[in-house]
Design a protein around this motif. Structure first.
Motif, mmCIF file in Angstrom:
data_model
loop_
_atom_site.group_PDB
_atom_site.id
_atom_site.type_symbol
_atom_site.label_atom_id
_atom_site.label_comp_id
_atom_site.label_asym_id
_atom_site.label_seq_id
_atom_site.Cartn_x
_atom_site.Cartn_y
_atom_site.Cartn_z
ATOM 1 N N LEU A 43 0.603 -1.224 0.173
ATOM 2 C CA LEU A 43 -0.226 -0.586 -0.002
ATOM 3 C C LEU A 43 0.774 1.462 0.093
ATOM 4 N N PHE A 72 2.570 11.543 4.972
ATOM 5 C CA PHE A 72 1.218 12.351 4.423
ATOM 6 C C PHE A 72 0.543 12.201 5.560
ATOM 7 N N ARG A 73 -0.998 12.168 5.743
ATOM 8 C CA ARG A 73 -1.749 12.213 7.106
ATOM 9 C C ARG A 73 -2.239 10.995 6.359
ATOM 10 N N ASP A 74 -1.989 10.604 8.767
ATOM 11 C CA ASP A 74 -2.842 9.367 8.207
ATOM 12 C C ASP A 74 -4.794 9.621 7.761
ATOM 13 N N ILE A 75 -4.852 8.289 7.254
ATOM 14 C CA ILE A 75 -6.531 8.555 6.790
ATOM 15 C C ILE A 75 -7.613 8.288 8.437
ATOM 16 N N ALA A 76 -6.979 7.638 8.797
ATOM 17 C CA ALA A 76 -7.729 7.478 10.171
ATOM 18 C C ALA A 76 -7.143 8.095 11.581
ATOM 19 N N LYS A 80 -5.553 9.873 14.745
ATOM 20 C CA LYS A 80 -6.032 9.251 16.858
ATOM 21 C C LYS A 80 -5.465 10.434 16.878
ATOM 22 N N LEU A 96 2.529 9.896 9.069
ATOM 23 C CA LEU A 96 3.200 8.916 8.646
ATOM 24 C C LEU A 96 3.874 9.462 7.848
ATOM 25 N N GLN A 151 0.464 -3.351 14.057
ATOM 26 C CA GLN A 151 0.663 -2.772 12.442
ATOM 27 C C GLN A 151 0.738 -3.561 11.643
ATOM 28 N N HIS A 192 4.557 7.175 12.897
ATOM 29 C CA HIS A 192 3.227 7.416 12.945
ATOM 30 C C HIS A 192 3.569 8.893 13.915
HETATM 31 P P1 5GP Z 1 0.129 0.651 11.519
HETATM 32 O O1 5GP Z 1 -1.383 0.506 12.076
HETATM 33 O O2 5GP Z 1 0.634 -0.088 10.701
HETATM 34 O O3 5GP Z 1 1.431 1.327 12.776
HETATM 35 O O4 5GP Z 1 0.052 1.455 11.046
HETATM 36 C C1 5GP Z 1 -0.436 1.976 9.267
HETATM 37 C C2 5GP Z 1 -1.310 3.373 9.341
HETATM 38 O O5 5GP Z 1 -1.678 3.282 8.086
HETATM 39 C C3 5GP Z 1 -2.626 3.594 10.279
HETATM 40 O O6 5GP Z 1 -2.923 4.362 11.611
HETATM 41 C C4 5GP Z 1 -3.920 4.010 9.203
HETATM 42 O O7 5GP Z 1 -4.448 4.505 9.446
HETATM 43 C C5 5GP Z 1 -2.924 4.270 7.680
HETATM 44 N N1 5GP Z 1 -3.815 3.909 6.773
HETATM 45 C C6 5GP Z 1 -3.656 2.620 6.203
HETATM 46 N N2 5GP Z 1 -4.478 2.473 4.950
HETATM 47 C C7 5GP Z 1 -3.820 4.337 4.697
HETATM 48 C C8 5GP Z 1 -4.589 5.007 3.333
HETATM 49 O O8 5GP Z 1 -4.564 4.043 2.411
HETATM 50 N N3 5GP Z 1 -3.732 5.919 3.317
HETATM 51 C C9 5GP Z 1 -3.326 6.972 4.239
HETATM 52 N N4 5GP Z 1 -3.343 8.119 4.013
HETATM 53 N N5 5GP Z 1 -3.021 6.390 5.739
HETATM 54 C C10 5GP Z 1 -3.367 5.216 5.247
#
Ligand code: 5GP
Ligand code: ZN
Length: 113
Positions: free
Chosen positions: A5, A28-32, A34, A40, A93, A101
């Protein structure tokens, strides 16, 4: 990695809200998000996670943290912020391309959940 991804985000095949980019790093900004600021910071080169880093990766690590400092400064996080990287499924992860992050804009609790 064609099915990664974040490699697709690096190549622009998936859109992202970029706040920084240079020859080796994008942010870039995280999509969700916290936290009010949740960015990220990732290497353009595919590295699965921080556990895969070796002595030979000092240069990219310095660049990643320089980018983290820059985006934190740009976001006005003068009261502090947290840099987190998850390693492996039990840590939470979900994307297996190294990312830091950068979280800030609210008080953080410790220990993390
Ligand atoms: P992890 O859980 O691996 O530490 O962090 C992955 C992060 O990637 C999560 O906070 C999730 O919200 C973010 N994320 C997942 N898919 C996408 C995406 O398509 N675009 C963006 N900007 N962030 C994403
Ligand atoms: Zn990747």
């Amino acid at each position: 990695m064609t099915d990664c991804l974040f490699c697709k985000i690096v190549k622009g095949e998936i859109p992202s809200d970029r706040v920084h980019e240079d020859a080796d790093v994008i942010a870039f900004r995280d999509i969700a998000p916290k936290a009010p600021t949740h960015i990220l910071v990732i290497p353009r080169r595919h590295i699965p996670d921080a556990h895969a880093l070796t002595d030979a990766d000092g240069d990219i690590l310095g660049k990643l943290f320089a980018a983290a400092r820059r985006v934190a400064d740009d976001a006005g996080l003068e009261n502090g912020y947290r840099v987190v990287t998850n390693i492996g499924p039990e840590s939470g992860q979900t994307v297996f391309h190294l990312h830091f992050h950068v979280l800030g804009g609210r008080p953080m609790s410790w220990p993390p959940g």
